[in-house]
Design an enzyme around this catalytic site. Structure first.
Site, PDB file in Angstrom:
ATOM      1  N   GLU A  76      -4.500  -5.179  -8.122  1.00  0.00           N
ATOM      2  CA  GLU A  76      -3.159  -4.079  -7.509  1.00  0.00           C
ATOM      3  C   GLU A  76      -2.135  -4.958  -6.924  1.00  0.00           C
ATOM      4  O   GLU A  76      -2.643  -5.899  -5.975  1.00  0.00           O
ATOM      5  CB  GLU A  76      -3.151  -3.180  -6.981  1.00  0.00           C
ATOM      6  CG  GLU A  76      -2.058  -2.792  -6.524  1.00  0.00           C
ATOM      7  CD  GLU A  76      -2.286  -1.230  -6.261  1.00  0.00           C
ATOM      8  OE1 GLU A  76      -0.909  -0.728  -5.035  1.00  0.00           O
ATOM      9  OE2 GLU A  76      -3.081  -0.040  -5.763  1.00  0.00           O
TER      10      GLU A  76
ATOM     11  N   GLU B 234       6.769  -1.205  -2.462  1.00  0.00           N
ATOM     12  CA  GLU B 234       6.472   0.418  -2.529  1.00  0.00           C
ATOM     13  C   GLU B 234       7.656   1.011  -1.451  1.00  0.00           C
ATOM     14  O   GLU B 234       6.534   0.990  -0.289  1.00  0.00           O
ATOM     15  CB  GLU B 234       4.548   0.076  -2.562  1.00  0.00           C
ATOM     16  CG  GLU B 234       4.414   1.350  -2.604  1.00  0.00           C
ATOM     17  CD  GLU B 234       2.910   1.723  -2.332  1.00  0.00           C
ATOM     18  OE1 GLU B 234       2.281   2.755  -2.837  1.00  0.00           O
ATOM     19  OE2 GLU B 234       2.304   0.757  -1.631  1.00  0.00           O
TER      20      GLU B 234
END
Length: 393
Positions: A256, A261
């Protein structure tokens, strides 16, 4: 004798009276109750070139006045005329003080904004990392300006039942395709509280979010960037690359690559380590634990705390996935940090944008903006997503 004493007393009283009158006159001179005056400028807006770091701004310095001479004006915050002002808002405050100590203040803002980044190359400010003899070329299949009113289903999955990941969200927020739309020049992803909770696959869904994934695969060597404005709720706003994994057929590593984020707001119930996640540039590389790979997940994060909330404006989040072992991250065109992942990032993935809930920043029932917020507050907006590859000049 009495006469002499009386004369002495009379003279003393007259003397004391004269002193008292003199003191009263002096006190009268010092009792200035009128505050000085000062007037500040209207806000100053300055636009600068995309690659400029700041702007030299000159202005007429405010000067206070008073009914009695001797007033002094000083600047208590901001920058003086003729100095270089950074991008953003600088508040300049001036205070005038008169001879009696009375004060008055005023403030005005200098707002420096960069012009929009060029559509012809990645957004770089300062050192340009483009290798000698190379140029950046747009990868159309992995880029979208969102300038039409029709969602481009040829480029993006917005229904999680149609992509290969089978991920429908983290409880209590269910990914719903209807929460995704385009309009007013941007991709709009709305989060909300469901009017009627949904029970599915033994899970209870009370809120709605969304996820989008690119249909074309993202690979090492490309530069990825998005101009994004986060929603204001506890739910996330993200831009990352997800990698499919399969213990039967491979790839066996579950990777990932998080470019950005964040969440829209934190609160008293937020885990202590995440209190700044509503004003943060946060990136990460993950190798997740899987039965056919490693037992414990390994991450290599990078972050920068911001002075502004992520929902306060559009930010440009950029990532040069330079090689499987070196990934560079940029914020508003400026280099921020490099991450060297724990394993080679040599797999193919999918650009992903997810708005979801986290157990470390849970829904706050007494102040749930997904239910009470305006549509603007509940929407994550993407002005554009752009992907670039290097080619020979």
């Amino acid at each position: 004798m009495f006469k002499n004493n009386f004369s002495q007393i009379l003279l003393t009283l007259l003397f004391m009276s004269s002193i008292s009158c003199s003191n009263d006159e002096k006190e009268g001179e010092q009792k200035d109750a009128i505050a000085p005056s000062i007037t500040c400028l209207s806000p100053i807006n300055v636009n600068i070139d995309t690659t400029a770091k700041d702007a030299m701004v000159t202005y007429t310095t405010p000067e206070g006045t008073d009914n009695i001479a001797g007033a002094v004006t000083r600047q208590t915050s901001g920058l003086a005329s003729g100095e270089s002002f950074p991008v953003g808002t600088t508040t300049n405050t001036f205070v005038v003080t008169d001879a009696a100590g009375n004060t008055t203040s005023c403030s005005f803002d200098v707002i420096v904004a960069r012009n929009n980044p060029s559509e012809n190359m990645p957004y770089f400010i300062g050192d340009d990392p483009t290798p000698t003899g190379k140029k950046w070329t747009s990868v159309a299949e992995l880029s979208d300006e969102f300038n039409t009113d029709i969602f481009d289903d040829s480029k993006w999955f917005r229904d999680p039942s149609q992509d290969q990941f089978g991920w429908y969200g983290r409880e209590p927020a269910l990914f719903q395709p209807d929460n995704v739309s385009v309009g007013d020049g941007s991709l709009n992803v709305m989060v909300k509280k469901l009017q009627t909770p949904i029970t599915s696959n033994s899970r209870n869904w009370t809120h709605g979010g969304a996820i989008l994934r690119s249909k074309t695969k993202a690979i090492s060597g490309y530069y990825y960037e998005a101009r994004m404005k986060a929603n204001e709720t506890v739910m996330s706003s993200t831009f990352w690359i997800a990698f499919p994994q399969n213990c039967n057929s491979g790839p066996f590593r579950k990777l990932e690559l998080d470019i950005q984020e964040c969440v829209g707001r934190t609160h008293s119930g937020t885990d202590s380590w995440a209190k700044e996640w509503d004003n943060i540039y946060h990136s990460n590389t993950w190798r997740h634990a899987r039965t056919c790979d490693i037992n414990i997940s390994v991450q290599r994060p990078g972050k920068k705390d911001l002075e502004e909330k992520n929902h306060s404006r559009y930010f440009v989040y950029g990532c040069w996935w330079k090689s499987p072992t070196e990934i560079l991250f940029y914020l508003d065109g400026e280099y921020v940090y490099t991450i060297k992942p724990s394993t080679d990032f040599d797999l193919e993935g999918h650009i992903t944008m997810a708005m979801e809930t986290y157990d470390w920043n849970p829904i706050e029932p007494e102040n749930d903006l997904t239910a009470t917020g305006t549509e603007e507050q509940r929407t994550t907006k993407y002005d554009w997503v752009r992907t670039w590859k290097l080619e020979d000049l």
